[in-house]
Design a protein around this motif. Structure first.
Motif, short mmCIF file in Angstrom:
data_model
loop_
_atom_site.label_atom_id
_atom_site.label_comp_id
_atom_site.label_asym_id
_atom_site.label_seq_id
_atom_site.Cartn_x
_atom_site.Cartn_y
_atom_site.Cartn_z
N ALA A 1 1.23 -27.49 10.17
CA ALA A 1 0.28 -28.40 10.81
C ALA A 1 0.01 -29.64 9.95
N LEU A 2 -0.12 -29.45 8.65
CA LEU A 2 -0.37 -30.58 7.75
C LEU A 2 0.80 -31.56 7.75
N ASP A 3 2.01 -31.05 7.90
CA ASP A 3 3.21 -31.89 7.89
C ASP A 3 3.61 -32.35 9.29
N GLY A 4 2.89 -31.86 10.32
CA GLY A 4 3.34 -32.07 11.69
C GLY A 4 3.04 -33.46 12.23
N PRO A 5 3.62 -33.79 13.36
CA PRO A 5 3.49 -35.12 13.95
C PRO A 5 2.11 -35.41 14.52
N ASP A 6 1.29 -34.37 14.73
CA ASP A 6 -0.03 -34.57 15.35
C ASP A 6 -1.16 -34.72 14.34
N PHE A 7 -0.88 -34.49 13.07
CA PHE A 7 -1.95 -34.48 12.06
C PHE A 7 -2.72 -35.80 12.04
N GLU A 8 -2.04 -36.91 11.98
CA GLU A 8 -2.72 -38.21 11.92
C GLU A 8 -3.51 -38.46 13.20
N ALA A 9 -2.98 -38.04 14.34
CA ALA A 9 -3.67 -38.24 15.61
C ALA A 9 -4.96 -37.43 15.65
N TRP A 10 -4.94 -36.23 15.09
CA TRP A 10 -6.17 -35.43 15.05
C TRP A 10 -7.23 -36.10 14.18
N LEU A 11 -6.81 -36.62 13.04
CA LEU A 11 -7.77 -37.32 12.18
C LEU A 11 -8.40 -38.50 12.90
N LEU B 1 -12.96 -33.00 20.55
CA LEU B 1 -13.32 -31.61 20.25
C LEU B 1 -12.08 -30.78 19.95
N LEU B 2 -11.02 -30.99 20.72
CA LEU B 2 -9.79 -30.24 20.48
C LEU B 2 -9.20 -30.59 19.12
N ALA B 3 -9.23 -31.88 18.75
CA ALA B 3 -8.73 -32.30 17.44
C ALA B 3 -9.57 -31.69 16.33
N ARG B 4 -10.87 -31.63 16.57
CA ARG B 4 -11.75 -31.02 15.57
C ARG B 4 -11.40 -29.55 15.37
N MET B 5 -11.18 -28.84 16.46
CA MET B 5 -10.76 -27.45 16.36
C MET B 5 -9.44 -27.32 15.62
N ARG B 6 -8.50 -28.20 15.90
CA ARG B 6 -7.18 -28.14 15.25
C ARG B 6 -7.29 -28.33 13.74
N LEU B 7 -8.11 -29.28 13.32
CA LEU B 7 -8.27 -29.50 11.89
C LEU B 7 -8.97 -28.30 11.24
N GLN B 8 -9.91 -27.71 11.94
CA GLN B 8 -10.58 -26.53 11.41
C GLN B 8 -9.65 -25.32 11.38
N MET B 9 -8.70 -25.26 12.30
CA MET B 9 -7.69 -24.21 12.25
C MET B 9 -6.86 -24.32 10.97
N ILE B 10 -6.54 -25.56 10.59
CA ILE B 10 -5.83 -25.76 9.33
C ILE B 10 -6.67 -25.25 8.17
N MET B 11 -7.95 -25.62 8.14
CA MET B 11 -8.81 -25.22 7.03
C MET B 11 -9.00 -23.71 6.98
N ARG C 1 -0.06 -17.26 6.70
CA ARG C 1 -1.09 -18.26 6.96
C ARG C 1 -0.74 -19.61 6.37
N TRP C 2 -0.15 -19.61 5.19
CA TRP C 2 0.23 -20.89 4.61
C TRP C 2 1.35 -21.56 5.41
N ALA C 3 2.25 -20.79 5.98
CA ALA C 3 3.30 -21.37 6.81
C ALA C 3 2.70 -22.11 7.99
N ARG C 4 1.66 -21.54 8.61
CA ARG C 4 1.01 -22.22 9.73
C ARG C 4 0.30 -23.48 9.26
N ALA C 5 -0.45 -23.37 8.15
CA ALA C 5 -1.21 -24.52 7.67
C ALA C 5 -0.29 -25.66 7.25
N SER C 6 0.75 -25.35 6.49
CA SER C 6 1.64 -26.40 6.01
C SER C 6 2.40 -27.06 7.16
#
Length: 307
Positions: free
Chosen positions: A292-302, A246-256, A285-290
Motif C-alpha cells: 500500500a505504501l508503494d502503491g499507485p493510490d497512496f498519494e491520492a489517499w493523502l 472517509l474511504l481514504a482515511r480508512m485506507r491510510l489507517q489500514m496501513i498504520m 502484515r508488512w507485505a500488505r503495508a509495504s
C-alpha cells in the motif's frame, strides 16, 4: 501507565482459589485453545459458566496496561458490547468475565452477506459508550515498538525502516481534518467478535483506548481481509455515507494498523512461548503495508483526506 506486576503467572488452580466467592463450590476449569497472548479458560461454577483469563508473560513489553484494560472492559460492558466483569485478582491481573453463549467469529464467517452492517452496528454502540481511560495512537505505539526492537536486536521484515519516512506524511494528512476520538477496541481480529445468533459482541480489550474511529474501521477491514466493496459498505453503514475522504482515511489507517502490528508480531516471535509462527504473521502484515505504501493510490489517499 500502571506498573506491571512482577508476580509470576498463577496456575489455573491458584487463580480459582484466589476468588473468595468460589470457595466451597463445585468449580471445574477447561482450557480454551484460543488467543495469541494469554491463557484462556472456561470455568463452570456450580453449573454456571464464566470465562477466566490469565495474562501471558511480558505483556507490558507489548504496551498492555492491565489497569486500562480493566477500566475499558467495564466501560464496554456498560455500553452493552462486552461481557460483564465478574471478578478480578489484581495481584495476577486475572479477570473473570460473563460467558457469551455464541460462536467465535472467523474471516470465513464474516464473508456472509450483511456482515459490514452488523459490524457497523456493534462498533457504533461501542463508540457511543463511556469514554475509555487512556488514548490509543498507533503512530506513538509503533515508535515505542521500534525502540524495543532496537534495544533487543529483534529481527523485523526487510524494507521496514526504509519506508518509515512516509509515516509522518500519513499522520500530518490525517491531522488536517481530525475526527473526534471515541472509545475503540483497536485490535479487531475476527476472533475478537462473538455472534450470539442475534448480534455481535466484542471481547479482549488489551489494546483499547480512545482513538479515531476510522482506525477501528480500517483495522477490522484489514484483519477480516475485506475487499473494496465491503470496505465501502462498512464505511457507509457506519457513517451513513462512503465519501472518498472517509474511504481514504480508512485506507491510510489500514496501513498504520499493519505497520504497528507487524512490529508487535516480530516482538512476540522473540518473547512468546506460544507455538505460533509470529514472524510469518509479521511478514504477512508488512507485505500488505509495504504494498500500500508503494502503491499507485497512496498519494491520492493523502490528498483526499486533506481535501
Amino acid at each position: 501507565m500502571d506498573e506491571p506486576s512482577d508476580a509470576p503467572a498463577p496456575t489455573i488452580d491458584q487463580a480459582i482459589a484466589a476468588i473468595p466467592d468460589w470457595r466451597g463450590h463445585d468449580v471445574r476449569a477447561t482450557a480454551i485453545d484460543a488467543g495469541l497472548t494469554n491463557q484462556n479458560w472456561r470455568v463452570d461454577v456450580d453449573g454456571e459458566t464464566v470465562f477466566l483469563r490469565i495474562p501471558g508473560p511480558a505483556t507490558a513489553l507489548l504496551a498492555v496496561d492491565r489497569g486500562n484494560e480493566l477500566h475499558n472492559a467495564r466501560a464496554a460492558a456498560t455500553a452493552g458490547v462486552g461481557p460483564a466483569v465478574l471478578h478480578t485478582v489484581p495481584d495476577w491481573d486475572v479477570i473473570v468475565l460473563g460467558w457469551i453463549d455464541g460462536r467465535t467469529m472467523s474471516n470465513e464467517a464474516f464473508a456472509a452477506d450483511g456482515a459490514p452492517a452488523r459490524v457497523a452496528e456493534v462498533l457504533r454502540r461501542l463508540h457511543a459508550g463511556p469514554r475509555f481511560r487512556d488514548d490509543f495512537d498507533m503512530f506513538r505505539l509503533a515508535a515505542r515498538y521500534l525502540r524495543l526492537v532496537d534495544e533487543r536486536s529483534i529481527a523485523i521484515p526487510p524494507g521496514y525502516r526504509e519506508r518509515m519516512h512516509r509515516l509522518p506524511r500519513i499522520e500530518a494528512a490525517l491531522a488536517v481534518h481530525p475526527l473526534p476520538t471515541v472509545p475503540c477496541h483497536n485490535d479487531l481480529l475476527a476472533e475478537n467478535y462473538i455472534d450470539d445468533g442475534d448480534r455481535l459482541w466484542i471481547v479482549d480489550y488489551e489494546y483499547s483506548g480512545n482513538n479515531d474511529p476510522t482506525f477501528e474501521l480500517g483495522n477490522t477491514c484489514q484483519e477480516l481481509g475485506w475487499d473494496d466493496r465491503r470496505i465501502r459498505e462498512l464505511c457507509a453503514a457506519y457513517f451513513g455515507e462512503a465519501t472518498e475522504a472517509l474511504l481514504a482515511r480508512m485506507r491510510l489507517q489500514m496501513i498504520m494498523s499493519d505497520v504497528g502490528w507487524t512490529l508487535w508480531a516480530a516482538i512476540q516471535a522473540e518473547i512468546s512461548s506460544i507455538d505460533f509462527d509470529f514472524y510469518g504473521w509479521a511478514e504477512e502484515r508488512w507485505a500488505r503495508a509495504s504494498t500500500a505504501l508503494d502503491g499507485p493510490d497512496f498519494e491520492a489517499w493523502l490528498t483526499a483526506v486533506q481535501a
